[in-house]
Motif scaffolding. Structure first.
Motif, short mmCIF file in Angstrom:
data_model
loop_
_atom_site.label_atom_id
_atom_site.label_comp_id
_atom_site.label_asym_id
_atom_site.label_seq_id
_atom_site.Cartn_x
_atom_site.Cartn_y
_atom_site.Cartn_z
N ARG A 665 -3.63 15.09 -17.82
CA ARG A 665 -4.19 15.57 -16.56
C ARG A 665 -3.16 15.66 -15.44
O ARG A 665 -3.44 15.39 -14.27
N GLY A 666 -1.94 16.01 -15.81
CA GLY A 666 -0.89 16.13 -14.81
C GLY A 666 -0.50 14.81 -14.18
O GLY A 666 0.17 14.81 -13.13
N TYR A 667 -0.91 13.71 -14.78
CA TYR A 667 -0.61 12.35 -14.31
C TYR A 667 -1.15 12.08 -12.91
O TYR A 667 -0.79 11.08 -12.29
N ILE A 668 -2.03 12.94 -12.42
CA ILE A 668 -2.59 12.74 -11.09
C ILE A 668 -3.52 11.53 -11.08
O ILE A 668 -3.47 10.70 -10.16
N ASP A 669 -4.36 11.41 -12.10
CA ASP A 669 -5.26 10.27 -12.16
C ASP A 669 -4.49 8.95 -12.26
O ASP A 669 -4.86 7.95 -11.63
N ALA A 670 -3.40 8.97 -13.06
CA ALA A 670 -2.58 7.77 -13.17
C ALA A 670 -1.90 7.44 -11.83
O ALA A 670 -1.82 6.27 -11.44
N PHE A 671 -1.45 8.48 -11.14
CA PHE A 671 -0.82 8.27 -9.83
C PHE A 671 -1.82 7.68 -8.84
O PHE A 671 -1.49 6.73 -8.11
N TYR A 672 -3.03 8.23 -8.81
CA TYR A 672 -4.06 7.67 -7.92
C TYR A 672 -4.41 6.24 -8.32
O TYR A 672 -4.67 5.39 -7.46
N GLY A 673 -4.43 5.98 -9.63
CA GLY A 673 -4.75 4.64 -10.09
C GLY A 673 -3.73 3.62 -9.64
O GLY A 673 -4.07 2.49 -9.27
N ILE A 674 -2.45 4.03 -9.67
CA ILE A 674 -1.39 3.09 -9.26
C ILE A 674 -1.29 3.00 -7.75
O ILE A 674 -1.25 1.89 -7.18
N SER A 675 -1.26 4.15 -7.08
CA SER A 675 -0.99 4.15 -5.64
C SER A 675 -2.22 3.78 -4.82
O SER A 675 -2.14 2.91 -3.94
N LEU A 676 -3.34 4.42 -5.09
CA LEU A 676 -4.52 4.19 -4.26
C LEU A 676 -5.33 2.99 -4.74
O LEU A 676 -5.54 2.02 -4.00
N ILE A 677 -5.77 3.05 -6.00
CA ILE A 677 -6.62 1.96 -6.50
C ILE A 677 -5.82 0.65 -6.55
O ILE A 677 -6.29 -0.39 -6.08
N GLY A 678 -4.59 0.72 -7.12
CA GLY A 678 -3.77 -0.48 -7.17
C GLY A 678 -3.41 -0.97 -5.78
O GLY A 678 -3.41 -2.18 -5.51
N GLY A 679 -3.07 -0.04 -4.89
CA GLY A 679 -2.73 -0.44 -3.53
C GLY A 679 -3.89 -1.07 -2.79
O GLY A 679 -3.73 -2.08 -2.08
N ILE A 680 -5.08 -0.48 -2.94
CA ILE A 680 -6.26 -1.04 -2.27
C ILE A 680 -6.61 -2.41 -2.84
O ILE A 680 -6.97 -3.34 -2.10
N ARG A 681 -6.48 -2.55 -4.17
CA ARG A 681 -6.75 -3.87 -4.76
C ARG A 681 -5.73 -4.91 -4.30
O ARG A 681 -6.09 -6.05 -4.02
N GLY A 682 -4.46 -4.51 -4.22
CA GLY A 682 -3.44 -5.42 -3.73
C GLY A 682 -3.71 -5.82 -2.29
O GLY A 682 -3.57 -7.01 -1.92
N LEU A 683 -4.10 -4.84 -1.46
CA LEU A 683 -4.42 -5.15 -0.07
C LEU A 683 -5.63 -6.07 0.02
O LEU A 683 -5.68 -6.99 0.85
N ALA A 684 -6.63 -5.83 -0.86
CA ALA A 684 -7.82 -6.69 -0.87
C ALA A 684 -7.46 -8.12 -1.27
O ALA A 684 -7.96 -9.08 -0.67
N GLU A 685 -6.59 -8.25 -2.27
CA GLU A 685 -6.17 -9.59 -2.67
C GLU A 685 -5.38 -10.29 -1.57
O GLU A 685 -5.55 -11.50 -1.33
#
Length: 745
Positions: A665-685
């Protein structure tokens, strides 16, 4: 005719009684409502047919008289603020109304049989009818606030329908992903609406366009601010129409039932973003930067969607990326100011893609009767092949494929060719990308067709071989027996899956009611039991019922002939077509000229180029996916290309890169998973740690200090006044001593 326009406000609400009555029936008379559940398909289709007749009548009058009607009434008045509600009947409204109703009616008829097995049948029709109400309310809205209300209702229905089978984790995740992604665009849309109201003081389209143009012309407004507001409005359309980079929800939305994909993810809801940009084009067109951004996002989406569809194995996800790419064509046309071409392609693509999705549903339906094909495998094109022999009428899929490839005289040829021609006038770079993507479209669409219908049915499952005594036989829950079984096994099957009571339907001769206990234990509409006899009879895919074939037949007719509305005819020395006459009021609003002359030499030259590109893509797909390579090991994109060019190491690496890019999928989902989802989870922690250790730590420290101070002080008090005076004087002397030391320094 004026009398008819006055009652046009009822259009969005005609189909509303169905979900209301279903809800009341399930609340007050649940048993009776469930026993008579198949009757609800008839009023759903009937009421939507009334809307269709009304919409066609209004459209014919608009074509003949070029008339626009708007009626507004005040809802809230407070000092200088007035919130009005109303409805607007113009060419854009009538086009969208006809699309929604025609595709909606055919999808409802198709769904009556497709969803007959499901215990959520009533819920499905309630959601669908409410979605039609919300969509019709959206396209008839006369102001931005009203559009936003129905916009959110459409999003809510999309969330419910994508997650219709919410017991599956994949469906639950998909509807949440669609909801969150669309919230990004919807928040931008809300900010843009509020910003424009602050600038112009109105929500009504006519007043908004007039005031906005005056402010821009007289340079009485901050150009940067209004450009930002316009971009935020466009962000809402980007999310709803799955434009890059907010496209990631659309492929996952295929977890919903296939009729949902045919209606809201091909013809209506994803077209809402195109509708919004088309409605607001008089506003965007006076801001050149925004028009350039719209065209840029459109051309990126065109190419991105086509490349991601190249190596997908799931038939519905391949069509989803195709939808994304075609919506990019429409957005490109709007960005370059080609209003007519965008709406023309919106019409032709809606019917062609609805046909393809309903055809894919029929394919999935038939594949679930094959030995060893579980529901997840029934959508995998790598495991298909040779269906032409077993489901010949589903060859309607080929018509939709050829139309999307741009082969004349099918519908999409006329509209896509017009977009390609207009793109040459705007930017040669954009035109080259658009023409190249047309070749990619032909390639991946014919890849889907060849993998699905040509070659031989793939049966390379040793554990599920028809020669094996313990082979699995799928039982079709559409009321058909998927295989020949013994009387003993049939009784066992009846105990497992069906009651003996047959239910009649308005659109289907007979069906069976599924036992609720069995349905509650199933994650997908599929049951497989061991065959108990030693003599097994292999079950091949079978053709769908007539109630599923009739909608595909009607959509095939639309795919064949709807392009006629864009073919110019000579009328008293002036070349005009039905679509031009239909859109004259909107074209005049945009201060554009209608296409009154036709250069047939230029048309044939451009058509020859576009058709040649399409045939090149078809030929390449036929070469790489011809039946000679139809085995499980050679059906994927990577292996077939490498076998065709075994000595080309460099080419192999390039193909591998393209394959990995497309399949992932053009690695877009993986990029969002790392940058957005991972970033938001890191910020939440981090926030959680700060809250527990710092905020709570300070509070706890203050309490502990007070505890120890109190414990210490209670031992100081002895009850003697002389001791208190001595302690007091000691504190005073210590304080004076410290103060004197500080003064000396």
């Amino acid at each position: 005719m004026e009398y008819t326009y006055q009652y046009s406000w009822i259009i969005p609400f005609i189909s509303l009684p169905v979900p209301m009555l279903i809800g009341m029936g399930l609340l007050l008379f649940p048993t009776a409502t469930k026993n008579l559940r198949r009757m609800w398909s008839f009023p759903s289709v009937l009421l939507l047919s009334i809307v269709l007749i009304f919409s066609v009548y209004l459209s014919i009058h608009q074509i003949n008289s070029s008339y626009i009607y708007q009626y507004v009434w005040s809802w809230t008045i407070n000092n200088d603020f007035s919130l009005d509600f109303g409805y607007l009947i113009d060419p854009l409204t009538s086009i969208m109304s006809i699309l929604i109703t025609t595709v909606g009616i055919l999808v409802l008829i198709y769904s009556d049989n497709y969803m007959s097995h499901d215990q959520g049948y009533l819920r499905f029709f309630a959601y669908m009818s409410f979605f039609n109400t919300a969509m019709l309310g959206l396209v008839t809205s006369s102001n931005l606030i009203q559009i936003y209300i129905f916009w959110e209702l459409v999003g809510m229905c999309s969330y419910l329908l994508i997650g219709f089978w919410f017991t599956r984790p994949s469906a639950a995740n998909a509807c949440q992903k669609a909801f969150v992604t669309n919230r990004v665009g919807d928040f931008g849309l809300l900010l843009g609406i509020l910003g424009l109201y602050w600038t112009t003081g109105t929500f009504e389209f006519r007043d908004l366009f007039k005031i906005f143009n005056i402010l821009i012309y007289n340079n009485e407004v901050n150009f940067l601010f209004v450009s930002l507001c316009a971009f935020l409005l466009f962000a809402g359309a980007v999310a709803k129409s799955a434009q890059f980079p907010l496209h990631v929800w659309l492929p996952d939305a295929m977890e919903g039932p296939t009729p949902i994909s045919a209606l809201i993810h091909a013809a209506t809801m994803v077209a809402a973003g195109i509708f919004l940009v088309a409605r607001l084009l008089p506003l965007f067109i006076v801001i050149p930067y925004i028009m350039n951004i719209i065209a840029l996002i459109g051309i990126i989406t065109v190419l991105f969607g086509a490349t991601l569809a190249l190596a997908q194995k799931d038939i519905k996800r391949s069509l989803a990326y195709s939808t994304m790419s075609q919506l990019g064509y429409m957005m490109l046309a709007l960005g370059i100011g080609s209003y007519r071409a965008a709406l023309f392609h919106l019409i032709t693509h809606a019917y062609s893609k609805a046909l393809l999705f309903l055809g894919s549903g029929a394919i999935i339906h038939s594949m679930e009767s094959v030995v060893g094909y579980s529901p997840d495998k029934s959508q995998n094109m790598v495991l298909m092949g040779g269906l032409t022999k077993h489901v010949p009428i589903t060859i309607f899929f080929l018509l939709g494929t050829l139309s999307l490839c741009g082969i004349p005289p099918l519908a999409c040829f006329w509209s896509k060719d017009e977009i390609l021609n207009d793109s040459w006038l705007y930017s040669p770079i954009f035109a080259i990308i658009a023409c190249s993507t047309a070749g990619l479209t032909a390639f991946y669409m014919f890849r889907i067709y060849l993998l699905t219908f040509e070659g031989h049915l793939n049966l390379s499952f040793k554990s599920y071989s028809p020669k094996t005594n313990n082979s699995l036989y799928s039982i079709s829950l559409w009321g058909k027996k998927g295989s020949k079984i013994s009387q003993k096994n049939f009784r066992l099957l009846s105990l497992l899956t069906m009651n003996n009571n047959e239910r009649s339907s308005f659109f289907c001769k007979k069906t069976y009611q599924i036992d609720s206990n069995v349905r509650n234990n199933m994650m997908r509409p599929f049951v497989a039991i061991p065959h108990l006899d030693t003599k097994s009879t292999f079950s091949y895919p079978y053709e769908s019922d007539n109630t599923m074939l009739f909608p595909m037949f009607m959509l095939a007719l639309f795919t064949l002939f709807v392009g006629v509305i864009g073919i110019p005819f000579n009328q008293e020395g002036i070349y005009l077509d039905i679509l031009d006459k239909w859109l004259i009021p909107s074209i005049n609003l945009l201060h554009q000229s209608s296409n009154n002359s036709v250069n047939w030499y230029e048309f044939l030259k451009n058509a020859t180029l576009s058709v040649s590109i399409a045939f090149f893509g078809i030929s390449l797909a036929s070469f790489l996916y011809k039946p000679a390579y139809s085995s499980l090991q050679n059906l994927n994109f990577r292996n077939s290309v490498v076998k065709s060019f075994p000595t080309k190491i460099l080419l192999e690496k390039i193909i591998n890169v393209i394959y990995d890019w497309s399949y992932n999928r053009g690695y877009i989902d993986a990029f969002y998973g790392i940058s957005l989802i991972g970033g938001i989870r890191g910020l939440a922690e981090l926030t959680h740690f700060f809250d527990r250790r710092v905020i709570d730590g300070i509070t706890n420290l203050v309490g502990i200090l007070h505890f120890f101070v109190g414990e210490s002080i209670k031992y100081v008090g002895g009850g003697r006044i002389s001791s208190y005076i001595l302690l007091y004087l000691s504190y005073v002397l210590i304080f004076i001593l410290i103060y004197s030391l500080f003064l000396n320094f």
